[in-house]
Write an enzyme that holds these catalytic residues in place. Structure first.
Site, mmCIF file in Angstrom:
data_model
loop_
_atom_site.group_PDB
_atom_site.id
_atom_site.type_symbol
_atom_site.label_atom_id
_atom_site.label_comp_id
_atom_site.label_asym_id
_atom_site.label_seq_id
_atom_site.Cartn_x
_atom_site.Cartn_y
_atom_site.Cartn_z
ATOM 1 N N THR A 274 0.829 -1.206 0.000
ATOM 2 C CA THR A 274 0.000 0.000 0.000
ATOM 3 C C THR A 274 0.865 1.259 0.000
ATOM 4 O O THR A 274 0.629 2.191 -0.762
ATOM 5 C CB THR A 274 -0.880 0.008 1.267
ATOM 6 N N PHE A 404 -7.992 5.010 3.922
ATOM 7 C CA PHE A 404 -7.552 4.150 5.020
ATOM 8 C C PHE A 404 -8.713 3.373 5.645
ATOM 9 O O PHE A 404 -8.607 2.873 6.757
ATOM 10 C CB PHE A 404 -6.848 4.988 6.088
ATOM 11 N N CYS A 411 -7.331 1.648 8.951
ATOM 12 C CA CYS A 411 -5.923 1.248 8.976
ATOM 13 C C CYS A 411 -5.227 1.690 10.260
ATOM 14 O O CYS A 411 -5.192 2.873 10.578
ATOM 15 C CB CYS A 411 -5.233 1.896 7.783
#
Ligand code: HEM
Ligand code: FMN
Length: 716
Positions: A274, A404, A411
């Site tokens: 990512t 996110f 996240c």
């Protein structure tokens, strides 16, 4: 019509007999294909996929509803569940499993903004390996940007995660662990739940089992070695140490070795592709937008300087506001984890007309969401970091930007990723010209994440940057942003008025600030008590004053404030006589729930008849939390004095300076600044432009400053 569409009125693209929409979505381009369909059918549609319908949502209004955690949660159906054979931890668990809650509770503290400081030297170590590699290239060598960024992010999470060096910059390919991990992810992605799949993928699945055994063994050895070495957190401040030592406050339990192993693997899976995709897309957009590149470089030069021997500090990285804007804008255009699976907790209706059943899988399509013109304007499909200027970001609707993920399942590594990406991009811009020698045309490669494919550039050391030794004898007094504070030498006379200072804090920031208020209160003669908010749930005093400092976590209260928060939201008891003021510690990255807890405490106390003696203050961990707090607390004392009819020393306790300053150098010897051609200027105008917003102390200061140029000097 509706008889042909079982999910009516949710639109859907044409289906084929037997395979439904399986062929509408390519296995190597699902995200882009779904985006294309969204452009045709709008912000909600459904696909007839094997085993279940999949509903794809991307309009801001509907995404807003999907982000309501009381109605929707993360779904692990499909790829994430298949990944559990390799690791069953934070990323792949359902929210009600202990494999999510235990590591989440233990590790949260290690991903706070403050915790990033401990990782900075390790991040710097790996970023230096990247720039050293690039510095040593010949002028005609190409850089495979995505490959090198993957090497960087993998080595960074390896080192910060469990003190392991994959040494990706010192080998031709990648470490065998990475090959095993990539093959496993590809196999997970290739499976589509079709009949006979296990039979048809027999060879691939046998290889996957072998790869998983290899990954398990390697990580188990690392854990055993760490346990046997007896190294504690102080010796190795990485995630592995925290996982071995940490206790889940809620269950009182530690993580067992299997959980630790699975977490290590998940951090590698979730934490490297990512961020490498983000850095690669950001580099792509910079070379295609020279004016943005110039502005980004100007910021880097002014914050980091041009002396390459000076290593960037943690505080400098946090000052690179425009670089952060560039990275956020890259994440807006191409969120590297672009499709997030959700499920309804109960059958429900969204947008007033679309029924979502518990059994449906819902995909929140972040890429399509991020291109909505009603939110981002007509230039939604263009790269423009001004979409994230401070003002523009503040004006964004809460769930318009979701790279996110959402809520408590968002996240955990977002601050880690941003810290690492800002540092790396800044060091690259500080050192290199980026050359788009092949006029690269963006091709997006999709796996579990997305990244630019075949993106090659050339790099050349910048000519304007020279390694400069510091000027001999030059005394640099300022440390990272911390101005020397005068030490209080004499306490004010003790009047003994009660002051209760309460905090809601998981990781210590709010508690630190509360302690500062308590200490200053004592110096100003108050009889101070410092406690957690929960200690005073249902029990606020009406004598003296109450100062409250609280954080928020995913829109709810910190652990030591949950009881207080529930009480204050539900009680109708009168707060008449309670004199209070609130300061909130938050982070605008959690836009939808920014400052939720301190704001609601402040509003409730006011609504119940309490006396707000000083407007609520807000500190943003991404900006200048300490500055915001200083501004709020300096106005707090006069406000307390007025409300309590006290005569406090206007300037606080009597202070004497901690340091004495001598003017150097003596007359006749030119100062280093003069020697370098600096000229003294007179300040003609210096005015504050910010107005205090009613009900809120905003610590930011914007000043209009004019200088008079001396005779014979012109502006360059
Ligand atoms: C630009 C970089 C990154 C992006 C765009 C990103 C994106 C995301 C997203 C969208 C989710 C939610 C997934 C879902 O709902 O299914 C997630 C979860 C997660 N991420 Fe990241 N991530 C990034 C970097 C990192 C890093 C650097 C780490 C580790 C150091 C990390 C560790 C995790 C973990 C452990 C989860 C699961 C959290 C939970 O469910 O409680 N991520 N990430
Ligand atoms: C996992 C996580 C979730 C967060 N959620 C929010 C939030 O919903 N709203 C907000 O304003 N700040 C949020 N923050 C930022 C914290 O409130 C902020 O960093 C605060 O300074 C932490 O205070 P503490 O160290 O006293 O716990 C979050 C931080 C983390 C690590």
């Amino acid at each position: 019509m509706s008889s042909h569409n079982p999910l009516h009125p949710i639109p859907h693209p044409p289906r084929k007999p037997f395979v439904g929409n399986l062929l509408s979505i390519g296995s190597d381009s699902p995200v882009l294909d779904m985006w294309k369909i969204a452009q045709e059918l709008g912000g909600i549609y459904w696909l007839d996929m094997p085993g279940m319908p999949v509903i794809v949502v991307s309009s801001p209004e509907l995404v807003d509803e999907i982000c309501d955690e009381k109605r929707f949660d993360k779904s692990t159906r499909g790829a994430l569940r298949r990944l559990r054979a390799a690791s069953h931890g934070l990323f792949t668990s359902d929210t009600d499993e202990p494999t999510w809650s235990k590591p989440h509770n233990i590790l949260l503290a290690n991903f706070s903004q403050r915790a990033m400081q401990a990782y900075h030297p390790m991040m710097l170590d790996i970023a230096e390996q990247l720039v050293t590699k690039w510095e040593r290239l010949n002028f005609d060598d190409e850089v495979d940007v995505t490959r090198d960024m993957t090497a960087l992010t993998l080595d960074t999470i390896g080192l910060c995660g469990f003190g392991y060096r994959f040494n990706s910059f010192y080998r031709e390919g990648f470490h065998p662990f990475v090959d095993a991990m990539v093959r496993t992810l590809e196999t997970v992605q290739d499976r589509r739940g079709l009949p006979l799949e296990e039979f048809m993928m027999k060879k691939q699945l046998a290889q996957q089992r072998k790869d998983i055994r290899f990954m398990h063994k390697m990580v188990e050895n690392i854990i055993r070695e760490r346990r046997e070495s007896g190294a504690d957190i102080a010796a190795k401040p990485d995630l592995l140490s925290y996982m071995i030592a940490g206790v889940d406050k809620k269950s009182g339990e530690k993580l067992d070795d299997k959980m630790i192993r699975d977490e290590c693997i998940e951090f590698l899976i979730a934490g490297h592709e990512t961020t490498s995709g983000l850095l690669s897309f950001a580099t792509y957009f910079l070379i295609k937008n020279p004016h943005v590149l110039a502005e980004a470089r100007a910021e880097v030069d002014s914050v980091l300087g041009t002396d390459l021997s000076a290593r960037p500090t943690y505080a400098q990285v946090n000052r690179l506001q425009y670089i952060q804007q560039v990275l956020k804008e890259a994440l807006r255009m191409y969120p590297t984890a672009p499709a997030i699976s959700k499920r309804a907790l109960e059958d429900t209706v969204i947008g007033g007309q679309y029924t979502i059943k518990k059994k449906n899988m819902v995909i929140m399509h972040a890429l399509a969401l991020h291109r909505d013109k009603t939110v981002w304007g007509e230039d939604a499909n263009e790269f423009n970091p001004e979409h994230f200027s401070r003002e523009a970001e503040r004006a964004l609707p809460p769930n318009a930007f979701k790279p996110f993920g959402n809520g408590q399942r968002a996240c955990i590594g977002r601050q880690f990723a941003m810290q690492e990406a800002v540092l790396t991009l800044a060091m690259v811009l500080q050192r290199f010209e980026l050359i788009d020698h092949d006029d690269y045309q963006l091709k997006v490669k999709e796996a579990l994440t997305i990244k630019p494919e075949g993106f090659r550039i050339k790099v050349k050391p910048r000519e304007t940057v020279r390694s400069r030794a510091p000027v001999a004898g030059q005394a640099v007094a300022a440390t990272d942003g911390a101005a020397a504070q005068p030490a209080a030498s004499t306490a004010a006379s003790k009047h003994g008025t009660p002051l209760l200072v309460l905090h809601g804090s998981n990781l210590g920031t709010a508690e630190d600030l509360a302690r500062q208020i308590a200490e200053e209160g004592e110096q100003r003669g108050f009889a101070v008590e410092l406690a957690s908010l929960d200690d005073f749930a249902g029990n606020l005093p009406t004598s003296g004053a109450v100062a409250i400092v609280s954080a928020s976590y995913n829109g709810v209260a910190p652990d030591n404030a949950a009881g207080f928060w529930n009480w204050v939201k539900s009680t109708d008891a009168s707060m008449a006589g309670v004199r209070f003021s609130v300061f909130g510690c938050g982070n605008r990255d959690w836009a939808a729930t920014y400052q939720v807890v301190p704001r609601s405490i402040d509003e409730r106390l006011d609504a119940l008849g309490g006396e707000r003696v000083h407007a609520r203050g807000e500190g943003d961990a991404r900006e200048d939390m300490d500055g915001a707090f200083q501004a709020w607390s300096s106005a707090l004392w006069p406000a307390f004095a007025r409300a309590l009819k006290l005569k406090l020393d206007a300037d606080g306790p009597r202070t004497e300076p901690l340091f004495a300053f001598d003017i150097v150098p003596p007359a006749g010897v030119p100062s280093p600044a003069v020697a370098q051609g600096f000229t003294k200027l007179e300040v003609a105008v210096n005015e504050e432009l910010q107005n205090e917003v009613e009900g809120l102390v905003d610590a930011r200061s914007t000043r209009h400053i004019e200088f008079l140029l001396p005779e014979g000097v012109s502006y360059r």
